[in-house]
Write a protein that holds these residues in place. Structure first.
Motif, PDB file in Angstrom:
ATOM      1  N   PRO A  22       0.462   7.754   4.898  1.00 52.20           N
ATOM      2  CA  PRO A  22       1.614   6.423   4.009  1.00 52.20           C
ATOM      3  C   PRO A  22       0.240   6.397   2.732  1.00 52.20           C
ATOM      4  N   LEU A  24       0.419   3.687   1.381  1.00 56.01           N
ATOM      5  CA  LEU A  24      -0.023   2.213   2.009  1.00 56.01           C
ATOM      6  C   LEU A  24      -1.357   2.213   2.376  1.00 56.01           C
ATOM      7  N   TRP A  25      -1.347   2.852   3.455  1.00 54.68           N
ATOM      8  CA  TRP A  25      -2.471   3.028   4.644  1.00 54.68           C
ATOM      9  C   TRP A  25      -3.607   3.803   3.619  1.00 54.68           C
ATOM     10  N   ARG A  28      -4.814   0.078   1.638  1.00 55.88           N
ATOM     11  CA  ARG A  28      -5.308  -0.701   2.739  1.00 55.88           C
ATOM     12  C   ARG A  28      -6.678  -0.452   3.322  1.00 55.88           C
ATOM     13  N   PHE A  38       1.732  -4.605   4.609  1.00 53.88           N
ATOM     14  CA  PHE A  38       2.426  -3.899   5.259  1.00 53.88           C
ATOM     15  C   PHE A  38       3.788  -5.099   6.122  1.00 53.88           C
ATOM     16  N   GLY A  41       7.342  -0.717   7.110  1.00 53.21           N
ATOM     17  CA  GLY A  41       7.008   0.401   7.138  1.00 53.21           C
ATOM     18  C   GLY A  41       7.790   1.397   7.133  1.00 53.21           C
ATOM     19  N   CYS A  48       5.383  -4.475  -0.110  1.00 54.00           N
ATOM     20  CA  CYS A  48       3.802  -3.687  -0.871  1.00 54.00           C
ATOM     21  C   CYS A  48       4.528  -2.640  -1.553  1.00 54.00           C
ATOM     22  N   GLN A  58       7.407   1.320  -2.662  1.00 49.49           N
ATOM     23  CA  GLN A  58       6.893   0.785  -1.421  1.00 49.49           C
ATOM     24  C   GLN A  58       6.086   1.908  -1.094  1.00 49.49           C
ATOM     25  N   CYS A  60       4.969   2.298   0.972  1.00 52.46           N
ATOM     26  CA  CYS A  60       4.698   2.457   3.039  1.00 52.46           C
ATOM     27  C   CYS A  60       5.337   4.433   3.596  1.00 52.46           C
TER      28      CYS A  60
END
Length: 151
Positions: A22, A24-25, A28, A38, A41, A48, A58, A60
């Motif tokens: 993802p 997001l990870w 971050r 987060f 998810g 996010c 989004q 995530c």
């Protein structure tokens, strides 16, 4: 692992990560961008919320591979140096944030809304799906209206 090159808040990055990681990870944990939070998810709470080539996403639920060759913008990329984006200014003036956890996503969703709909109605604003556990929706609406007038 494949390498993906894209921009984050105007800065080019290249990163070796699995295609399905993802975004997001990546932001971050790999790049140290902490604005997008987060929450769930699964793309429901929108904590996010960020932009991919100007469109609301989004991260995530967006795989890293989808960012390849594109521009990712997070809350950190809205201000122009010391000059805040009009939505950020309105947020501060209307004292929207309480705990603040959802606010980066809320602001990014508001910016996307105002880009699509420069003079939003209450119904337009109500379509923003970001969850605020503190319940500052009335102040969020006021801030969006104020920012719309400025933009």
């Amino acid at each position: 692992m494949p390498e993906y090159t894209f921009s984050v808040n105007g800065k080019p990055v290249s990163i070796d990560v699995p295609a399905d990681m993802p975004l997001l990870w990546v932001l971050r944990d790999k790049l140290g961008v902490k604005g997008p939070k987060f929450g769930c998810g699964i793309g429901v709470c929108h904590a996010c919320t960020s932009h991919l080539d100007g469109a609301e996403i989004q991260p995530c639920v967006v795989p890293a591979a989808q960012a390849s060759g594109k521009e990712v913008t997070t809350i950190e990329g809205l201000a122009d140096g010391e000059d805040l984006h009009p939505v950020q200014e309105a947020w501060l003036e209307e004292d929207v944030a309480q705990c603040g956890y959802c606010q980066p996503g809320q602001i990014m969703a508001a910016v996307a809304l105002l880009k699509r709909t420069p003079d939003p109605t209450d119904a337009d604003i109500d379509r923003i799906e970001n969850v605020c556990r503190c319940g500052t929706y009335f102040r969020i609406r006021q801030a969006i209206r104020k920012a719309a007038r400025r933009m």
